[in-house]
Scaffold this active site. Structure first.
Site, PDB file in Angstrom:
ATOM      1  N   GLY A 103      -2.593  16.489  -5.122  1.00  0.00           N
ATOM      2  CA  GLY A 103      -3.091  16.018  -3.796  1.00  0.00           C
ATOM      3  C   GLY A 103      -2.541  16.672  -2.655  1.00  0.00           C
ATOM      4  N   ASP A 128       2.879   5.777  -1.553  1.00  0.00           N
ATOM      5  CA  ASP A 128       2.219   4.666  -1.791  1.00  0.00           C
ATOM      6  C   ASP A 128       3.206   3.589  -2.141  1.00  0.00           C
ATOM      7  OD1 ASP A 128       0.388   2.539  -2.586  1.00  0.00           O
ATOM      8  OD2 ASP A 128      -0.958   3.880  -3.485  1.00  0.00           O
ATOM      9  N   LYS A 137       1.780   4.322   3.056  1.00  0.00           N
ATOM     10  CA  LYS A 137       1.370   2.967   3.110  1.00  0.00           C
ATOM     11  C   LYS A 137       2.501   2.015   3.234  1.00  0.00           C
ATOM     12  CE  LYS A 137      -3.061   3.369   0.468  1.00  0.00           C
ATOM     13  NZ  LYS A 137      -3.626   3.441  -0.974  1.00  0.00           N
ATOM     14  N   PHE A 140      -7.724   1.794  -0.416  1.00  0.00           N
ATOM     15  CA  PHE A 140      -7.919   3.147  -1.057  1.00  0.00           C
ATOM     16  C   PHE A 140      -8.733   3.941  -0.262  1.00  0.00           C
ATOM     17  CE2 PHE A 140     -10.374   5.716  -4.187  1.00  0.00           C
ATOM     18  CZ  PHE A 140      -9.169   5.934  -5.236  1.00  0.00           C
ATOM     19  N   VAL A 141      -8.138   5.290  -0.285  1.00  0.00           N
ATOM     20  CA  VAL A 141      -8.512   6.087   0.395  1.00  0.00           C
ATOM     21  C   VAL A 141      -8.905   7.742  -0.246  1.00  0.00           C
ATOM     22  CG1 VAL A 141      -7.524   5.456   2.808  1.00  0.00           C
ATOM     23  CG2 VAL A 141      -6.283   6.820   1.406  1.00  0.00           C
ATOM     24  N   ASP A 167      -7.943  11.831  -4.412  1.00  0.00           N
ATOM     25  CA  ASP A 167      -9.352  11.862  -5.165  1.00  0.00           C
ATOM     26  C   ASP A 167      -9.681  10.292  -5.479  1.00  0.00           C
ATOM     27  OD1 ASP A 167      -6.912  11.351  -6.902  1.00  0.00           O
ATOM     28  OD2 ASP A 167      -8.378  11.509  -8.612  1.00  0.00           O
ATOM     29  N   ARG A 170     -11.689  15.520  -3.441  1.00  0.00           N
ATOM     30  CA  ARG A 170     -10.452  16.200  -2.887  1.00  0.00           C
ATOM     31  C   ARG A 170     -10.874  16.845  -1.641  1.00  0.00           C
ATOM     32  NH1 ARG A 170      -5.904  14.615  -6.006  1.00  0.00           N
ATOM     33  NH2 ARG A 170      -6.170  14.841  -8.227  1.00  0.00           N
TER      34      ARG A 170
END
Ligand code: PRP
Length: 199
Positions: free
Chosen positions: A56, A115, A143, A164-165, A171, A177
């Site tokens: 990511g 997260d 977050k 959710f992003v 992804d 992405r």
């Protein structure tokens, strides 16, 4: 020449789910420039090693180091991806090792998103043993409401809600992405989805 778009798409549709812009390309790039300048000031006289957590972080890391006017080095490593094992057991596996020697170096861990904080907790312990001179963590997104581990994020791009992003490195089943902006699932506020678990 491909068209360079600064405006995000109005929406991104995945099956019957609709994602809408959360952070535009302009907002992201502006914030990265600020973070780059902050890092430049903090690391005067040093040649830090930026260490990206795959997959990511690769887009964020690429843009970030261009905004840090300092000599620096880079490396990457990869942890196990989101899956039942990680979520239920709280365990993380190393899938691709680091190549460089960080002994005595100033290292900056680069994440796209924090997260639960599990990955960072694992990384902190892992790098502690490698004896760096210093270790800091930068994450484009955090977050705060999803954090389950006590971790310190030294540089934060944006604090975002626990939704959710996708996009800009993040992804949905390994796709999306390459979106230039970051999008959030519309109407998700009522859905209980504390972690980035979409596979
Ligand atoms: C995501 C993200 C972080 C981690 C954050 O990676 O890039 O590494 O999860 O979650 P945590 O704070 O709950 O540990 P992911 O495992 O989805 O792999 P990817 O980067 O290849 O998408």
């Amino acid at each position: 020449m491909p068209e360079l778009k600064k405006e995000p798409k109005e929406k991104v549709t995945v099956g019957d789910e609709v994602f809408i812009p959360l952070l535009t390309e302009d907002q992201i790039q502006k914030r990265i420039a600020e973070l780059g300048e902050e890092i430049r000031k903090d690391y005067q006289g040093s040649v830090p090693v930026f260490i990206g957590v795959l997959n990511g972080s690769f887009i964020f890391m690429s843009d970030l180091i261009k905004c840090v006017e300092l000599d620096c080095e880079i490396d990457f490593f990869k942890l196990s991806s989101y899956g039942d094992e990680k979520l239920s057991s709280g365990k993380v596996k190393m899938l691709k090792e680091l190549n460089c020697d960080v002994d005595g170096r100033d290292i900056i861990i680069v994440e796209d998103i924090v997260d639960s904080g599990l990955s960072i907790k694992y990384i902190e312990e892992l790098f502690d043993e490698k004896n760096p001179k210093s270790m800091k963590v930068i994450s484009l997104l955090v977050k705060p409401e999803s954090l389950k581990y006590n971790v310190k994020i030294d540089y934060i791009g944006f604090n975002i809600p626990s939704q959710f992003v996708i996009g800009y490195g993040l992804d949905y089943s390994q796709k999306y992405r390459n979106l230039r902006s970051i999008y959030v699932l519309r109407d998700e506020t009522s859905i209980e989805r504390p972690l980035q678990t979409k596979e």
